[in-house]
Design a protein around this motif. Structure first.
Motif, PDB file in Angstrom:
ATOM      1  N   VAL A  35      69.698 -28.541 -69.496  1.00 27.58           N
ATOM      2  CA  VAL A  35      69.556 -28.622 -71.180  1.00 27.58           C
ATOM      3  C   VAL A  35      70.065 -27.317 -71.735  1.00 27.58           C
ATOM      4  CG1 VAL A  35      68.184 -28.702 -72.972  1.00 27.58           C
ATOM      5  CG2 VAL A  35      67.852 -30.078 -71.030  1.00 27.58           C
ATOM      6  N   PHE A  36      70.846 -27.191 -72.758  1.00 20.11           N
ATOM      7  CA  PHE A  36      71.365 -26.043 -73.471  1.00 20.11           C
ATOM      8  C   PHE A  36      70.800 -26.137 -74.918  1.00 20.11           C
ATOM      9  CE2 PHE A  36      74.965 -28.180 -74.005  1.00 20.11           C
ATOM     10  CZ  PHE A  36      75.822 -27.573 -75.179  1.00 20.11           C
ATOM     11  N   VAL A  37      70.698 -27.202 -75.300  1.00 19.54           N
ATOM     12  CA  VAL A  37      70.202 -27.456 -76.892  1.00 19.54           C
ATOM     13  C   VAL A  37      69.692 -28.742 -76.902  1.00 19.54           C
ATOM     14  CG1 VAL A  37      71.007 -27.929 -79.209  1.00 19.54           C
ATOM     15  CG2 VAL A  37      72.230 -26.129 -77.815  1.00 19.54           C
ATOM     16  N   CYS A  52      66.950 -23.728 -78.121  1.00 18.39           N
ATOM     17  CA  CYS A  52      68.009 -23.313 -76.891  1.00 18.39           C
ATOM     18  C   CYS A  52      67.535 -22.056 -76.291  1.00 18.39           C
ATOM     19  CB  CYS A  52      69.237 -23.353 -77.584  1.00 18.39           C
ATOM     20  SG  CYS A  52      69.419 -21.769 -78.695  1.00 18.39           S
ATOM     21  N   PRO A  53      67.861 -21.802 -75.015  1.00 20.15           N
ATOM     22  CA  PRO A  53      67.742 -20.781 -74.432  1.00 20.15           C
ATOM     23  C   PRO A  53      68.348 -19.624 -74.956  1.00 20.15           C
ATOM     24  CG  PRO A  53      68.897 -22.070 -73.150  1.00 20.15           C
ATOM     25  CD  PRO A  53      69.024 -22.866 -74.430  1.00 20.15           C
ATOM     26  N   ARG A  79      59.536 -19.216 -72.196  1.00 21.13           N
ATOM     27  CA  ARG A  79      60.594 -18.801 -71.170  1.00 21.13           C
ATOM     28  C   ARG A  79      61.757 -18.058 -72.229  1.00 21.13           C
ATOM     29  NH1 ARG A  79      61.484 -24.244 -67.941  1.00 21.13           N
ATOM     30  NH2 ARG A  79      61.005 -25.125 -69.930  1.00 21.13           N
ATOM     31  N   GLY A  80      61.639 -17.864 -73.438  1.00 25.19           N
ATOM     32  CA  GLY A  80      62.498 -16.948 -73.943  1.00 25.19           C
ATOM     33  C   GLY A  80      63.302 -18.088 -74.861  1.00 25.19           C
ATOM     34  N   TRP A  81      62.976 -19.172 -74.773  1.00 19.48           N
ATOM     35  CA  TRP A  81      63.709 -20.268 -75.976  1.00 19.48           C
ATOM     36  C   TRP A  81      63.406 -19.719 -77.351  1.00 19.48           C
ATOM     37  CZ3 TRP A  81      65.895 -25.434 -74.550  1.00 19.48           C
ATOM     38  CH2 TRP A  81      66.331 -25.646 -73.208  1.00 19.48           C
ATOM     39  N   GLU A  94      78.310 -20.661 -88.676  1.00 24.18           N
ATOM     40  CA  GLU A  94      78.878 -19.891 -87.709  1.00 24.18           C
ATOM     41  C   GLU A  94      77.629 -19.358 -86.736  1.00 24.18           C
ATOM     42  OE1 GLU A  94      80.943 -15.643 -88.125  1.00 24.18           O
ATOM     43  OE2 GLU A  94      81.683 -17.239 -89.435  1.00 24.18           O
ATOM     44  N   ARG A  95      76.638 -18.935 -87.321  1.00 24.35           N
ATOM     45  CA  ARG A  95      75.630 -18.310 -86.474  1.00 24.35           C
ATOM     46  C   ARG A  95      75.322 -19.339 -85.593  1.00 24.35           C
ATOM     47  NH1 ARG A  95      70.360 -14.893 -88.940  1.00 24.35           N
ATOM     48  NH2 ARG A  95      70.203 -13.505 -86.977  1.00 24.35           N
ATOM     49  N   VAL A  96      74.835 -20.674 -86.066  1.00 19.35           N
ATOM     50  CA  VAL A  96      74.400 -21.786 -84.912  1.00 19.35           C
ATOM     51  C   VAL A  96      75.377 -21.912 -83.921  1.00 19.35           C
ATOM     52  CG1 VAL A  96      74.131 -24.433 -85.158  1.00 19.35           C
ATOM     53  CG2 VAL A  96      73.194 -23.156 -86.885  1.00 19.35           C
ATOM     54  N   GLU A  97      76.689 -21.802 -84.355  1.00 16.53           N
ATOM     55  CA  GLU A  97      77.866 -21.985 -83.255  1.00 16.53           C
ATOM     56  C   GLU A  97      77.542 -20.822 -82.231  1.00 16.53           C
ATOM     57  OE1 GLU A  97      81.490 -22.171 -85.173  1.00 16.53           O
ATOM     58  OE2 GLU A  97      80.916 -23.993 -86.123  1.00 16.53           O
ATOM     59  N   ASP A  98      77.524 -19.515 -82.710  1.00 14.92           N
ATOM     60  CA  ASP A  98      77.243 -18.441 -81.728  1.00 14.92           C
ATOM     61  C   ASP A  98      75.860 -18.667 -80.783  1.00 14.92           C
ATOM     62  OD1 ASP A  98      79.471 -17.319 -82.536  1.00 14.92           O
ATOM     63  OD2 ASP A  98      78.400 -15.809 -84.034  1.00 14.92           O
ATOM     64  N   LEU A  99      74.723 -19.070 -81.496  1.00 15.48           N
ATOM     65  CA  LEU A  99      73.780 -19.436 -80.681  1.00 15.48           C
ATOM     66  C   LEU A  99      73.987 -20.490 -79.470  1.00 15.48           C
ATOM     67  CD1 LEU A  99      70.933 -19.087 -83.616  1.00 15.48           C
ATOM     68  CD2 LEU A  99      71.243 -17.527 -81.581  1.00 15.48           C
ATOM     69  N   VAL A 100      74.586 -21.596 -80.042  1.00 17.79           N
ATOM     70  CA  VAL A 100      74.771 -22.717 -79.141  1.00 17.79           C
ATOM     71  C   VAL A 100      75.624 -22.271 -78.092  1.00 17.79           C
ATOM     72  CG1 VAL A 100      75.840 -24.830 -78.909  1.00 17.79           C
ATOM     73  CG2 VAL A 100      74.112 -24.496 -80.755  1.00 17.79           C
ATOM     74  N   ALA A 101      76.843 -21.681 -78.296  1.00 17.58           N
ATOM     75  CA  ALA A 101      77.588 -20.907 -77.413  1.00 17.58           C
ATOM     76  C   ALA A 101      76.973 -20.048 -76.250  1.00 17.58           C
ATOM     77  CB  ALA A 101      78.986 -20.325 -77.901  1.00 17.58           C
ATOM     78  N   ASP A 102      75.894 -19.191 -76.798  1.00 14.41           N
ATOM     79  CA  ASP A 102      75.378 -18.356 -76.065  1.00 14.41           C
ATOM     80  C   ASP A 102      74.521 -19.026 -75.122  1.00 14.41           C
ATOM     81  OD1 ASP A 102      76.729 -16.060 -77.191  1.00 14.41           O
ATOM     82  OD2 ASP A 102      74.963 -15.393 -78.235  1.00 14.41           O
ATOM     83  N   ALA A 103      73.739 -20.200 -75.579  1.00 17.38           N
ATOM     84  CA  ALA A 103      73.100 -20.844 -74.691  1.00 17.38           C
ATOM     85  C   ALA A 103      73.758 -21.673 -73.814  1.00 17.38           C
ATOM     86  CB  ALA A 103      72.192 -21.927 -75.600  1.00 17.38           C
ATOM     87  N   HIS A 104      74.689 -22.329 -73.883  1.00 26.79           N
ATOM     88  CA  HIS A 104      75.714 -22.826 -72.861  1.00 26.79           C
ATOM     89  C   HIS A 104      76.251 -22.045 -71.995  1.00 26.79           C
ATOM     90  CE1 HIS A 104      79.581 -24.618 -71.464  1.00 26.79           C
ATOM     91  NE2 HIS A 104      78.986 -25.718 -71.856  1.00 26.79           N
TER      92      HIS A 104
END
Length: 116
Positions: A35-37, A52-53, A79-81, A94-104
């Motif tokens: 799981v990432f999101v 997300c993590p 666990r830091g999520w 744009e920020r959401v995209e960055d957070l999601v990409a980082d979690a992935h």
């Protein structure tokens, strides 16, 4: 939710499934998928958000910086999520995209650092 879905599904090796009653996105193949999101649509509280993590220290930083937008989610927050509200306009996609990409990247070993 459709925009969040599009952001998640644009990343490599992503599958969407329902987990704990919510749309959830997994990265990786087969049994290695993680799981990432996870959408949190008023299931645990009154917020529309996703969880997300995040990189070490990011949760504390983001919650302290913008507590109206970021929060420590139940169950996985220890666990830091990070919890990210989607019901506080305007949503910074744009920020959401960055957070999601980082979690992935975190769950696939892509080695992303915090971009939030």
């Amino acid at each position: 939710m459709e925009r969040l879905r599009a952001v998640c599904l644009a990343l490599p090796e992503v599958d969407e499934r329902v987990s704990h009653g919510e749309p959830t996105w997994f990265a990786g193949a087969g049994r290695r998928a993680r799981v990432f999101v996870m959408l949190a649509d008023h299931h645990h509280d009154d917020r529309l958000a996703f969880w997300c993590p995040a990189a070490a220290g990011a949760q504390e930083f983001l919650v302290a910086e913008e507590p109206e937008l970021f929060f420590r989610p139940p169950y996985v927050g220890h666990r830091g999520w990070i919890g990210v509200r989607l019901d506080v306009p305007p949503v910074d996609w744009e920020r959401v995209e960055d957070l999601v990409a980082d979690a992935h990247a975190l769950v696939t070993g892509g080695g992303a650092g915090p971009r939030a």
